[in-house]
Design an enzyme around this catalytic site. Structure first.
Site, PDB file in Angstrom:
ATOM      1  N   LYS A  37      15.442  22.145 -10.801  1.00  0.00           N
ATOM      2  CA  LYS A  37      14.716  20.895 -11.009  1.00  0.00           C
ATOM      3  C   LYS A  37      15.509  19.869 -11.816  1.00  0.00           C
ATOM      4  O   LYS A  37      16.181  20.203 -12.785  1.00  0.00           O
ATOM      5  CB  LYS A  37      13.391  21.162 -11.752  1.00  0.00           C
ATOM      6  N   HIS A  51       0.829  -1.208   0.000  1.00  0.00           N
ATOM      7  CA  HIS A  51       0.000   0.000   0.000  1.00  0.00           C
ATOM      8  C   HIS A  51       0.872   1.270   0.000  1.00  0.00           C
ATOM      9  O   HIS A  51       0.425   2.332   0.453  1.00  0.00           O
ATOM     10  CB  HIS A  51      -0.956   0.036   1.202  1.00  0.00           C
TER      11      HIS A  51
END
Length: 491
Positions: A282, A155
């Protein structure tokens, strides 16, 4: 009308829009060389069966080799497909009295089915080689990180400690099954439909076995109606490609997540990253993101093929023309994705320190602590599960004292009274001890991973030999074909 196909039955030529709508010439670029090979094999067989004269055979073979040398761009793109365009070019070169004999006993229906299978066969062999190299990269990296701790997830939540090798081998196992599926699909692609003609065979005394052998097919599609109308092999391959792309997309998703600041498990090589047009700091995992997106190409191709084939009556229908562009897009996307992912995995920078630090974050050793309670004190696992669940709420590392305190509430007695010691607790909370305990087949213990990796590496060596055997068989057939072509050219 100069169109060699339409000049008999039809009087009007299609206008430009209809030609564009019905033409397959652009998609037929994929099968140009296969079409030449099919023509060569068919012509050789026609000569050997006495259906065409040796002199005519030689001229046809000469013309076909010249067309192959010229390339597809020399063909007339005003025709609706490559088969008629190529035949028209041959007739221009050697005359209709000679070139017009090549199509004896054959239809475009069996011709195109054979061309598709020849081309797809080569694509599958290329994909098998690329998948094998990809899997070997995974296994080499896993060998290097057999003891590198990391958190395992369910999960997307920290679950239990494992190793990077164990995680990588999970992906390699999936890609190994993809390899097997490609290999299995190959066996059904590698069947020859040539000689089936339009669908009801032909009155010419063809030798279908001979053309099958000349083209290196392992077997023949005997029923002539089935041979020209079946595209189940395309659906099968499209399904294999979609499954493979989904597995690649899962891996790509992990690379995106793992390279984020929140995880920081890896850094992708600059080759596979981009930057922002406005934010200079970035480093974006664009290549992995695009791979997730390109999965839609393979899934879409499968859905398209299923839709095209779902209600077609026997035998051939023109709808099938729309099937081939989809399989070409799919296989092109899949093959490039495998190559790109192999490069990303091989060149990525793994951060073992971060992985190991995160291996125990989120109380990942809880399961082993519960198992220890069961083994050392004899309480039922479900009771141990309850005890550790209560301890997990405390958000602190459990001590023997704390464990006894919880046990008194739940059981009415301490676990130390049942033989649990501080040493046992510390060992249960140690991620390295957790890993070393998991020696069950397929587990992450270094000893077991060593056995597993050795087995998988041996399997890839066997797979390598399988590819070599397939390629040698096909290469030998084409060498034999070209040898016969050269002999018949010279008369």
């Amino acid at each position: 009308m100069s169109n060699i196909l339409r000049r008999g039955r039809l009087e009007a030529a299609p206008d430009e829009e209809i030609l564009r709508y019905t033409s397959s010439m652009e998609a037929d670029r994929w099968i140009f060389y296969s079409d030449i090979a099919v023509d060569l094999a068919h012509t050789v067989m026609l000569k050997e069966q006495g259906i065409i004269e040796a002199e005519d055979c030689g001229k046809i073979l000469d013309g076909l080799l010249k067309i192959r040398e010229e390339g597809m761009e020399k063909l007339d793109f005003s025709y609706e497909d490559i088969h008629i365009s190529l035949e028209s070019r041959l007739i221009d070169m050697v005359g209709e009295d000679v070139g017009g004999r090549m199509h004896s006993g054959r239809s475009r229906n069996d011709e195109v089915a054979t061309c598709i299978r020849l081309t797809l066969r080569e694509e599958l062999l290329g994909l098998l080689e690329e998948l094998l190299a990809f899997r070997k990269t995974f296994l080499a990296l896993a060998e290097k990180h057999a003891k590198t701790l990391m958190p395992g997830f369910t999960h997307l939540q920290h679950a239990q400690p494992t190793t990077l090798a164990h995680h990588l081998c999970a992906h390699e196992a999936a890609f190994g099954r993809d390899f097997d599926r490609v290999l299995d699909a190959f066996s059904r692609v590698n069947l020859c439909p040539l000689g089936a003609a339009a669908f009801a065979s032909t009155g010419f005394d063809l030798n279908r076995k001979r053309t099958q052998e000349l083209l290196g097919f392992a077997g023949m599609l005997e029923n002539s109606m089935d041979a020209v109308s079946s595209r189940d092999f395309l659906i099968e391959c499209a399904s294999v490609f979609a499954n493979l792309m989904i597995n690649l997309s899962r891996m790509a998703e992990e690379l995106v997540v793992w390279s984020s600041s929140e995880f920081n498990f890896i850094e992708l090589d600059d080759t596979y990253a981009s930057t922002s047009s406005i934010m200079p700091q970035k480093k974006n995992p664009d290549t992995a993101e695009l791979m997730r997106g390109k999965t839609g190409v393979a899934v879409g191709a499968l859905m398209t093929l299923l839709s095209i084939c779902k209600a077609l009556p026997l035998s051939y229908n023109r709808d099938l023309q729309e099937a081939t562009p989809n399989i070409w897009r799919s296989v092109e996307t899949v093959r490039s994705s495998v190559r790109v992912m192999e490069g990303m995995i091989r060149t990525m920078n793994v951060r073992p320190g971060v992985l190991e630090a995160q291996a125990v974050t989120g109380f990942t050793t809880a399961t082993e602590l519960a198992d220890t309670f069961v083994r050392e004190t004899g309480i039922p696992f479900r009771t141990a599960h309850q005890l550790v669940g209560v301890l997990a709420r405390e958000k602190e590392s459990p001590t023997l004292e704390k464990i006894d305190s919880v046990a008194e509430v739940v059981l009415g007695e301490s676990l130390s009274g049942r033989g649990l010691t501080e040493k046992m607790v510390l060992e249960a909370l140690d991620p390295v001890s957790n890993i070393e305990r998991r020696k069950v087949t397929g587990g992450p213990a270094p000893e077991e991973m060593g056995r597993y990796l050795s087995k998988r590496i041996s399997e890839t060596e066997f797979n390598s030999q399988e590819i070599i055997t397939l390629k040698d068989s096909i290469d030998s057939a084409f060498e034999a074909l070209l040898g016969v072509v050269e002999e018949y050219r010279k008369g």
